[in-house]
Motif scaffolding. Structure first.
Motif, short mmCIF file in Angstrom:
data_model
loop_
_atom_site.label_atom_id
_atom_site.label_comp_id
_atom_site.label_asym_id
_atom_site.label_seq_id
_atom_site.Cartn_x
_atom_site.Cartn_y
_atom_site.Cartn_z
N ASN A 1 0.84 -1.21 0.00
CA ASN A 1 0.00 0.00 0.00
C ASN A 1 0.87 1.26 0.00
O ASN A 1 0.43 2.34 0.33
CB ASN A 1 -0.99 0.01 1.16
N LEU B 1 3.26 2.30 1.86
CA LEU B 1 3.80 2.98 3.04
C LEU B 1 5.31 3.04 2.88
O LEU B 1 5.98 3.89 3.45
CB LEU B 1 3.42 2.24 4.33
N ASN C 1 -3.90 7.77 -2.40
CA ASN C 1 -4.97 7.83 -1.40
C ASN C 1 -6.20 7.05 -1.86
O ASN C 1 -6.85 6.37 -1.08
CB ASN C 1 -5.35 9.29 -1.13
N ARG D 1 -5.48 3.38 -1.56
CA ARG D 1 -5.45 2.93 -0.16
C ARG D 1 -6.85 2.79 0.44
O ARG D 1 -7.05 2.03 1.38
CB ARG D 1 -4.64 3.92 0.69
N GLU D 2 -7.79 3.55 -0.09
CA GLU D 2 -9.16 3.41 0.41
C GLU D 2 -9.64 1.97 0.27
O GLU D 2 -10.51 1.52 1.00
CB GLU D 2 -10.11 4.33 -0.37
N ALA E 1 -12.38 8.23 8.70
CA ALA E 1 -12.01 8.13 7.28
C ALA E 1 -13.23 8.13 6.36
O ALA E 1 -13.27 8.89 5.39
CB ALA E 1 -11.13 6.92 7.05
N LEU F 1 -13.46 11.28 3.84
CA LEU F 1 -13.28 10.97 2.43
C LEU F 1 -14.62 10.91 1.70
O LEU F 1 -14.70 10.45 0.57
CB LEU F 1 -12.51 9.65 2.28
#
Lengths: 248, 226
Positions: A56, A58, A81, A84-85, A109, A113
């Motif tokens: 993901n 990171l 982003n 990653r959702e 979140a 979002l």
């Protein structure tokens, strides 16, 4: 990998990752199909957490490509982003937001979002808390929870985004032994529901029971992979054998 | 003692008011500067880090009295004489004092804010990012609220130091409490009484500020036990 008609969710090709002079991942290639539960085993320092964190982004890959749902996430311009959702992550140290109660942890979140309005987000959060059997802790702060409860909340938080991939980075390693079971039970349920899961763990018993595939990593390479039957019960590589001898 | 209070009381209180005005203006801009440079120093961007480091390095390395003279006398001289914009540019003592306090306090605030943000576990940022939250949203909703709680005692301390540091700005002629007290002493020759009264006035103000700060601190920690 059994049936070929299943969609490939994650495709990793010749992944390398260096931290300065230290080359942690040397050459990793693998594919993970929809609904597959992959457990990554290996000694500490073998690169398994780094590998998971690359999925993901990171951690940025040094070389190679990682394709998630047909999107090359190693590309410079990708909207990470958004990607990653769709990928939930559960950490060894839970990482619940300490400044919010459990419900707000779950709702943050989705609300920020714009995945849901307040009512929907709350309903979803309560549903997920029920799923991990912690609805009564909705108003508690993370500091008031036990380790096992924190980790179950962390899983519920990730699920609130309705991800279709879940990454677990040693989810039970920081827990007292008597709390490991409750977290693994939630993960088993998730696997049974068909979630695509990549799990870094030291729980060999759990791997045997739940994994569709086990990957054994050492020194930045995939040393051996296959069904739990193959890798855990009948390992071929000397490094796998010596590792399993130590932990079993 | 009584005579000083009855005759010069109003003058000293007015001067105290100016001290507080200067402190307030200085602190206000210091908070903005501190926030900007504090955030610059935690960004994953070398250029931003360097800019912030230089700011803190320069301001922290120069005594405030030198900074005050530099801003009040040096900057107008630079503009008028060296850069040759004629003789028109001047700074009032209040303007120069505000800039001086803002820069000085801002540098220390930047350090407090940097340390506060870095004291928040990196996992909090990672958890936010892994959910798909953008960097600044995670910073604002998760990191800063936690960081501010740990910063508050240091910020209060810095506020108090800055209130007292206004006295240094008497050197550029800003009519705050110390400058007023010098006049009182010159008029009355009562050095002991004058400076005792001024000392007590500072003490009272600082005490009130500390009390207010405690209230704020308690309010921010409400509901969170760690």
């Amino acid at each position: 990998m059994e049936s070929t008609d299943k969609k490939i969710k994650i495709k990793v090709d010749k992944l390398r990752k260096c931290f300065g002079d230290l080359e942690v991942l040397k050459d990793i290639s693998t594919e993970i199909t929809e609904g597959e539960v992959v457990v990554i085993l290996g000694p500490s320092g073998s690169g398994k957490s780094t590998f998971l964190r690359c999925l993901n982004r990171l951690e940025d890959a040094t070389a190679g490509t990682i394709i998630v749902d047909d999107i090359d996430i190693t590309a410079k311009k990708v909207n990470m982003n958004k990607v990653r959702e769709n990928i939930g992550m559960v950490f060894q140290h839970f990482n619940l937001f300490n400044n919010m109660n459990v419900l707000d942890n779950l709702m943050l979140a989705p609300l920020e979002l714009k995945k849901a309005d307040k009512k929907e987000a709350r309903a979803r959060a309560e549903e997920m808390l029920k799923r991990v059997d912690l609805l009564e802790k909705a108003d508690s702060y993370p500091s008031q929870l036990s380790g096992g409860q924190k980790q179950r909340v962390a899983i519920a938080r990730a699920l609130c985004m309705k991800p279709d991939i879940m990454l677990f980075d040693e989810p039970t390693s920081a827990l007292d032994p008597e709390m490991v079971g409750e977290v693994l039970a939630v993960m088993k349920q998730l696997a049974a529901d068909g979630m695509t899961m990549v799990i870094v763990t030291h729980e060999i018993g759990f791997a045997r029971e739940v994994a569709d595939r086990v990957i054994f990593m050492d020194g930045g390479y995939i040393v051996e992979e296959g069904t739990p039957q193959e890798v855990i019960l009948n390992p071929k590589e000397p490094r796998t054998i010596s590792f399993l001898n130590k932990v079993l | 003692m009584v005579k000083i209070i009855t005759v010069y009381g109003n003058m000293l209180l007015t001067a105290m008011g100016r001290t507080l005005l200067l402190a307030f203006l200085g602190l206000f801009f210091a908070c903005i500067l501190g926030m900007i440079f504090g955030l610059l120093s935690v960004l994953k961007n070398k250029a931003c880090n360097i800019i912030s480091n230089i700011f803190v390095f320069v301001i922290r390395g120069v005594p405030m009295i030198v900074l005050a003279f530099f801003i009040y006398f040096g900057i107008p001289y630079l503009i008028n004489n060296i850069l040759g914009f004629g003789g028109g540019f001047t700074l009032s003592a209040l303007q120069a004092g505000t800039v001086c306090l803002a820069l000085n306090c801002g540098a220390y605030m930047a350090e407090i804010i940097r340390a506060g943000i870095q004291s928040v576990d990196i996992g909090q940022m990672e958890a936010g990012r892994s959910l798909g939250l953008p960097y600044w949203k995670t910073m604002r909703k998760i990191i800063l609220p936690q960081a501010i709680r740990t910063m508050i005692p240091s910020i209060i301390n810095q506020f108090i130091i800055t209130v007292k540091d206004t006295s240094i700005l008497s050197v550029i002629g800003f009519p705050e409490l110390v400058l007023a007290a010098k006049q009182v002493q010159a008029n009355t020759f009562k050095a002991f009484e004058t400076w005792a009264i001024v000392g007590i006035m500072y003490l009272i103000v600082i005490t009130i500020l500390s009390y207010l700060a405690k209230l704020v601190e308690r309010r921010m920690n409400r509901g969170i036990n760690r």
